[in-house]
Design a protein around this motif. Structure first.
Motif, PDB file in Angstrom:
ATOM      1  N   ASN A  86       0.797  -1.232   0.000  1.00  0.00           N
ATOM      2  CA  ASN A  86       0.000   0.000   0.000  1.00  0.00           C
ATOM      3  C   ASN A  86       0.827   1.280   0.000  1.00  0.00           C
ATOM      4  N   LEU A  87       2.144   1.182  -0.057  1.00  0.00           N
ATOM      5  CA  LEU A  87       2.985   2.378  -0.043  1.00  0.00           C
ATOM      6  C   LEU A  87       2.652   3.264  -1.245  1.00  0.00           C
ATOM      7  N   GLY A  88       2.330   4.523  -0.980  1.00  0.00           N
ATOM      8  CA  GLY A  88       1.980   5.447  -2.036  1.00  0.00           C
ATOM      9  C   GLY A  88       0.586   5.281  -2.592  1.00  0.00           C
ATOM     10  N   VAL A  89      -0.152   4.300  -2.077  1.00  0.00           N
ATOM     11  CA  VAL A  89      -1.535   4.062  -2.500  1.00  0.00           C
ATOM     12  C   VAL A  89      -2.494   4.547  -1.416  1.00  0.00           C
ATOM     13  N   ASP A  90      -2.346   4.001  -0.208  1.00  0.00           N
ATOM     14  CA  ASP A  90      -3.196   4.368   0.929  1.00  0.00           C
ATOM     15  C   ASP A  90      -2.524   5.394   1.836  1.00  0.00           C
ATOM     16  N   ASN A  91      -1.364   5.881   1.448  1.00  0.00           N
ATOM     17  CA  ASN A  91      -0.620   6.859   2.234  1.00  0.00           C
ATOM     18  C   ASN A  91       0.233   7.695   1.282  1.00  0.00           C
ATOM     19  N   SER A  92       0.760   8.790   1.793  1.00  0.00           N
ATOM     20  CA  SER A  92       1.555   9.699   0.960  1.00  0.00           C
ATOM     21  C   SER A  92       2.696  10.296   1.765  1.00  0.00           C
ATOM     22  N   LEU A  93       3.806  10.532   1.078  1.00  0.00           N
ATOM     23  CA  LEU A  93       4.915  11.277   1.639  1.00  0.00           C
ATOM     24  C   LEU A  93       4.906  12.642   0.964  1.00  0.00           C
ATOM     25  N   VAL A  94       4.730  13.693   1.758  1.00  0.00           N
ATOM     26  CA  VAL A  94       4.568  15.042   1.222  1.00  0.00           C
ATOM     27  C   VAL A  94       5.731  15.914   1.688  1.00  0.00           C
TER      28      VAL A  94
END
Length: 102
Positions: A86-94
């Protein structure tokens, strides 16, 4: 503000890429950590061959590089707890640029 492109899945368990963040060209090393009890992703940041961040864990609801005082701004990780898929799908690094005082 810029969303850092992160890719999920076993094929992307060791990601290497560079991004221009303001005046800084930053090299990213993002690795899935499989030896822990729970899924985890670790991140290193490098500028001009010097390591700015080593082993920052991508944990939701935090500025994952705050303790490093890099001067490049904030890296805020938001969304769901990480898994391999789910990295980058259900979460984000901004990335949030540093505040420039006049």
């Amino acid at each position: 503000m810029l969303v850092i492109p992160l890719r999920p899945g076993a094929a992307n368990a060791h990601q290497r890429f560079s991004l221009q963040l303001g005046e800084n060209l930053i090299e990213f090393e993002v690795d899935f950590v499989s030896y822990l009890d729970a899924p985890a992703w670790s991140m290193n940041l490098i500028r001009d061959g010097s390591r700015l961040v080593s082993g920052a864990m991508l944990e939701p609801g935090s500025d994952v590089i705050q303790i490093y005082r890099t001067g490049i701004g904030q890296m805020v990780f938001t969304g769901a707890d990480v898994t391999l898929d789910n990295l980058g799908v259900d979460n984000s690094l901004v990335w949030v640029p540093p505040v420039v005082e006049a």
